[in-house]
Design a protein around this motif. Sequence first.
Motif, short mmCIF file in Angstrom:
data_model
loop_
_atom_site.label_atom_id
_atom_site.label_comp_id
_atom_site.label_asym_id
_atom_site.label_seq_id
_atom_site.Cartn_x
_atom_site.Cartn_y
_atom_site.Cartn_z
N LYS A 254 0.69 -1.35 0.00
CA LYS A 254 0.01 -0.16 -0.13
C LYS A 254 0.96 1.26 0.02
O LYS A 254 0.62 2.21 -0.70
CB LYS A 254 -0.91 -0.11 1.41
N GLY A 299 -13.38 4.08 -4.16
CA GLY A 299 -13.87 2.81 -4.40
C GLY A 299 -14.93 2.51 -5.31
O GLY A 299 -15.59 1.61 -5.39
N SER A 300 -15.14 3.43 -6.44
CA SER A 300 -16.11 3.42 -7.33
C SER A 300 -15.65 2.98 -8.46
O SER A 300 -16.42 2.80 -9.64
CB SER A 300 -16.98 4.70 -7.43
N ALA A 301 -14.34 2.75 -8.91
CA ALA A 301 -13.77 2.32 -10.22
C ALA A 301 -13.90 1.00 -10.39
O ALA A 301 -14.10 0.05 -9.34
CB ALA A 301 -12.22 2.91 -10.07
N ALA A 302 -14.25 0.91 -11.50
CA ALA A 302 -14.34 -0.75 -12.03
C ALA A 302 -13.19 -1.32 -12.68
O ALA A 302 -12.79 -0.63 -13.65
CB ALA A 302 -15.65 -0.85 -12.97
N PRO A 303 -12.41 -2.22 -12.22
CA PRO A 303 -11.11 -2.63 -12.54
C PRO A 303 -11.54 -3.58 -13.66
O PRO A 303 -12.36 -4.36 -14.08
CB PRO A 303 -10.66 -3.66 -11.49
N CYS A 312 -7.88 -1.34 -6.97
CA CYS A 312 -8.96 -1.19 -6.20
C CYS A 312 -8.78 -1.31 -4.56
O CYS A 312 -9.28 -0.35 -3.76
CB CYS A 312 -10.10 -2.03 -6.52
N GLY A 313 -8.41 -2.31 -4.22
CA GLY A 313 -8.09 -2.78 -2.74
C GLY A 313 -7.05 -1.96 -2.21
O GLY A 313 -7.20 -1.38 -1.09
N ALA A 316 -8.29 1.97 -2.20
CA ALA A 316 -9.61 2.48 -1.55
C ALA A 316 -9.51 2.90 -0.19
O ALA A 316 -8.85 2.68 0.85
CB ALA A 316 -10.33 1.12 -1.58
N PRO A 356 -19.60 11.25 2.57
CA PRO A 356 -19.44 11.39 4.43
C PRO A 356 -18.15 10.78 4.58
O PRO A 356 -17.63 10.99 5.82
CB PRO A 356 -20.44 10.45 4.91
N GLY A 357 -17.46 9.89 3.64
CA GLY A 357 -16.48 9.38 4.07
C GLY A 357 -15.12 10.22 3.81
O GLY A 357 -13.90 10.11 4.43
#
Lengths: 717, 659
Positions: A254, A299-303, A312-313, A316, A356-357
């Motif tokens: 990461k 977290g909204s991207a589509a791999p 993505c992981g 995020a 909210p995040g």
Amino acid sequence: MDPECAQLLPALCAVLVDPRQPVADDTCLEKLLDWFKTVTEGESSVVLLQEHPCLVELLSHVLKVQDLSSGVLSFSLRLAGTFAAQENCFQYLQVRSTPSSPCRETPACLWPRRPVSSWCTSWLCPCEVEPRGSPACRGVTGPRVPRRSWITLKSPCAPRPPPSSPVFSSSDGSLWETVARALSCLGPTHMGPLALGILKLEHCPQALRTQAFQVLLQPLACVLKATVQAPGPPGLLDGTADDATTVDTLLASKSSCAGLLCRTLAHLEELQPLPQRPSPWPQASLLGATVTVLRLCDGSAAPASSVGGHLCGTLAGCVRVQRAALDFLGTLSQGTGPQELVTQALAVLLECLESPGSSPTVLKKAFQATLRWLLSSPKTPGCSDLGPLIPQFLRELFPVLQKRLCHPCWEVRDSALEFLTQLSRHWGGQADFRCALLASEVPQLALQLLQDPESYVRASAVTAMGQLSSQGLHAPTSPEHAEARQSLFLELLHILSVDSEGFPRRAVMQVFTEWLRDGHADAAQDTEQFVATVLQAASRDLDWEVRAQGLELALVFLGQTLGPPRTHCPYAVALPEVAPAQPLTEALRALCHVGLFDFAFCALFDCDRPVAQKSCDLLLFLRDKIASYSSLREARGSPNTASAEATLPRWRAGEQAQPPGDQEPEAVLAMLRSLDLEGLRSTLAESSDHVEKSPQSLLQDMLATGGFLQGDEADCY
Amino acid sequence: MKLYCLSGHPTLPCNVLKFKSTTIMLDCGLDMTSTLNFLPLPLVQSPRLSNLPGWSLKDGNAFLDKELKECSGHVFVDSVPEFCLPETELIDLSTVDVILISNYHCMMALPYITEHTGFTGTVYATEPTVQIGRLLMEELVNFIERVPKAQSASLWKNKDIQRLLPSPLKDAVEVSTWRRCYTMQEVNSALSKIQLVGYSQKIELFGAVQVTPLSSGYALGSSNWIIQSHYEKVSYVSGSSLLTTHPQPMDQASLKNSDVLVLTGLTQIPTANPDGMVGEFCSNLALTVRNGGNVLVPCYPSGVIYDLLECLYQYIDSAGLSSVPLYFISPVANSSLEFSQIFAEWLCHNKQSKVYLPEPPFPHAELIQTNKLKHYPSIHGDFSNDFRQPCVVFTGHPSLRFGDVVHFMELWGKSSLNTVIFTEPDFSYLEALAPYQPLAMKCIYCPIDTRLNFIQVSKLLKEVQPLHVVCPEQYTQPPPAQSHRMDLMIDCQPPAMSYRRAEVLALPFKRRYEKIEIMPELADSLVPMEIKPGISLATVSAVLHTKDNKHLLQPPPRPAQPTSGKKRKRVSDDVPDCKVLKPLLSGSIPVEQFVQTLEKQHGFSDIKVEDTAKGHIVLLQEAETLIQIEEDSTHIICDNDEMLRVRLRDLVLKFLQKF
């Protein structure tokens, strides 16, 4: 260089090359380097080196000494770079320095005009962090472990016969070949800064620039490739995306992934506004990639691949990358992009503001980026990519802004208010904006925040309300809000008088100054009364910045009463003197009436230097202005200065005349003439810490750390 | 070691662990999502609900129209709400020795288990768990009993009929096992079987295992459990939190060195950050109230509500909302607010230290004192006199199927000025709202779930390094709605074993050792001999005495004096023969060297060596002889050639140490 410093220099150089001597912290070395830069700007570097052989000694010695701290080594190399930036100095160093010194190993023919200094700084930077034999450097020369990383980078350029032109030309191969090799050998972590350095150079072979740009784009290309279903626009994906080491770094952990992406985004952000940035600039791909990075973070991207799934992981919720991407996205607003991508960019910004995040720091960046996009749009809708999107965007933006103004975290409320201020400053005249704003609860919420428990928020609310009010946006125009529209001045005045914190009061003073300058209704209605009230409140303030701002307001008032300050540009074509708005005596009487003299003279004796300085400037301006009225000088009889002189001790004591404004203009004028304002100004100009800030003090401090000045004139603070 | 999984709900677990000779039930969660299929129970007669049309099949057959009602395209059962119990057929629950409760949300099925399955064991839980658990049960019973419903629908549960129903009724699982709520009497009886425990207290179960509760940081008194014997350790992690809220922080260190870690009760909303959600909650609350609207917060009477009230305590003044009343309506509101203040020892350090000032640990005491927060047992009585709008109402039940919340939904649902803010993560807010549609009121979903997320789990597992992880199957793949989020699942090595409802897992580790004590006089008689540096052996002849899962070696009884009489010897008088002992052997046979010796010294030329799972086989082909060498035995199989066998035996012995 002054003689005191020159005297201390040899001892300091001795301390620096002695590994047993403790060296003051890195900031001292930075300051020293800054000082040398200033010195070399002022006088010839060669002369400097000639007069101070200890410097050449230092540069030669650092490379021989074992166990020297990396800070000192880095300092010396950068110092060498600073000197070598001048050609004659470079040659001087080549002759004088020992065989292993940097300039000795670089053939004279390779001296490029300007780049050397930037090389020394930009190119060496990545290596400084890993001195001696780091894997990154080893890669360049093969298995040989270098003694000093920077030498290794240069050593492959074997001396060559001088080319016909003594000036280094961009066709000269070997140095660039080395760089090109370094670029392909270094790991992704170090490649970025080197690539950026190359792209910032003015004279550099095109092939190398292309290579460097590809290197810089690689991480984003990987991200894009991992997430797009169909091949994207050309430019970013061409041939660069398959770099295995970049992919490995992105997937390793990461922190390595976030680090690489943050650096890449920061480099590109730095590069984007530069004139020498690569052309064509892949604006569309960069926009697409940055939006994708932000989508990966929320977290909204589509791999589209396993690499994408992994990203993505990894990304995020990664706040670091999110912030860097928002910064870059803001910078990208300066270019144009396809409508579809601009829509996506605005959508991702809105989502970020809404989510909210989003952490407070992310929200701040998102507000900034949104502002840049909105401000980049030309004011006439319909003429840009953004124009047609604006009304809809604003409709969606204000509910979000409302929510953010109610956020329990004060940083968020503060950023939202700052955003509101900036936005209305630039968009306040636009019908779309006015409509959307007045239809929302934003003005009422901002008004409410004048009572916020957090002083920063109150200050921002003051600024925002001041701005909204200037544009008639602080309350809806319907009759039931009439009271709200009128009471703002009193409310701000109340804050100025009673708020326990300085920030809101300063903000109020700024707002009032703006109002006076722009002829805001509350200020224009009865200007003298307005100024008198504000100055009286400001004169009692314990915060010097409030008092200084009071002087600023007084200056604006002076300008409006007596005409604007004269421009002091000696080359300006002399303009006819602007006729004053009213006869001088009347003007002076007005100044007396509002208590301006009281305020200014009190400030002249203020214990806070900037206030006294500002007051001095104001009074000088006033004196000059009056002097231009020759008629008055003639009319002057024997002024009665007694009343003003009687007030002088009270001013010194910081007291105002009671009641304020009871001075006679004549008496004040006489007083003005009798004071040695110029003398006072020069005394005030000398800062109280000018001794501590001097280079001599810096050198003494550094020597004292090394124990050289013990018992002698030890620095006691 | 086996794990019987009785619940499919990952945050409302109910598992039974068979470990050594004990049967331990881990938690007793009650899945209440089944109630979403039922119509709400209104406190006051609701014309809207009572006039809903009955549902009929596509062909117009209306035989179910008494049981099923239709509302905005959804079909609901018009009956007393029912709950989905843990599996009761998988294992005979009367054999359960103990039940370990980890937190008050995970004990709601307790009366069903203790009162209806023949359970005779003991339940262990901490004091706050029991007290607050009692409040939750009391509230639930009260909510349902105070609105008696004559009708009980059962026709729709018929399998053939259920097939014909629309979703989600059609897909509801195990409807035949759904049960009505228990009574207060059953609650009291169930709670009387609980024994209170404190954190880190060691509780012996039949001498076989020891269980210990550890602080889990999720709720007042919430615990994880360690179940260990002398050589094995199983950790049960359920509903834990690493965030700093009101409870004592989680004890992670004690979970280290587990053979098996059973991991349940992670956050139900892994993508929502609780801090962000609290911000969202406050902002929306302020915006609504500012516009003259009311805010409804469906919630449990304990837990997150304490944190929300604390947050509002700080927020309402800054937002200029000090004059807006906060109402907390629950039959147990008063007890809940008071209990929270007396469990000081179970609170986080910050709150504990307040008690010594002395100040109440939670600021809601001050909210009550200053009349900003008022609490009532129900909407009837005092509340109707005090009621002022706009206001904020906290009330249950979060499913919106029973409790005072039903009344407020009916009352405020028609105005778009009002807002309902969902903070409890247990129920899908869209499903909860379905019987109230069409709805003008604004709905905000900000679920606050402080339990572990996957990043925290990954750190926790790295830290405590269990040999095996066991978890509900939901945690081993990304959530269905976010199938690309590979970060939203448990990632560990070896991969976690997953379970689902009604499954029995054989846990992947073998018990290898057992502790045996030795009597001092017997120990005295031992003569150890060092066979390797640091390793000594001694032979012992003794009687193994086993009682209550404890094993003891006692000296053998003295051989009986030979009696002169001709008494017939009884079998039971037999004492072990203490014959002259053969030497004991130790060491292992180096196969290569052994074969070489056979070849060189014994002249065998046709030796073949085969590797087997347990060791080696040395084959003397012509002699038709096998030598099986294994870790703890060696066999020489040789037909009719005793000479050869003895030769080979002696050779084997040469390679071993004797003592």
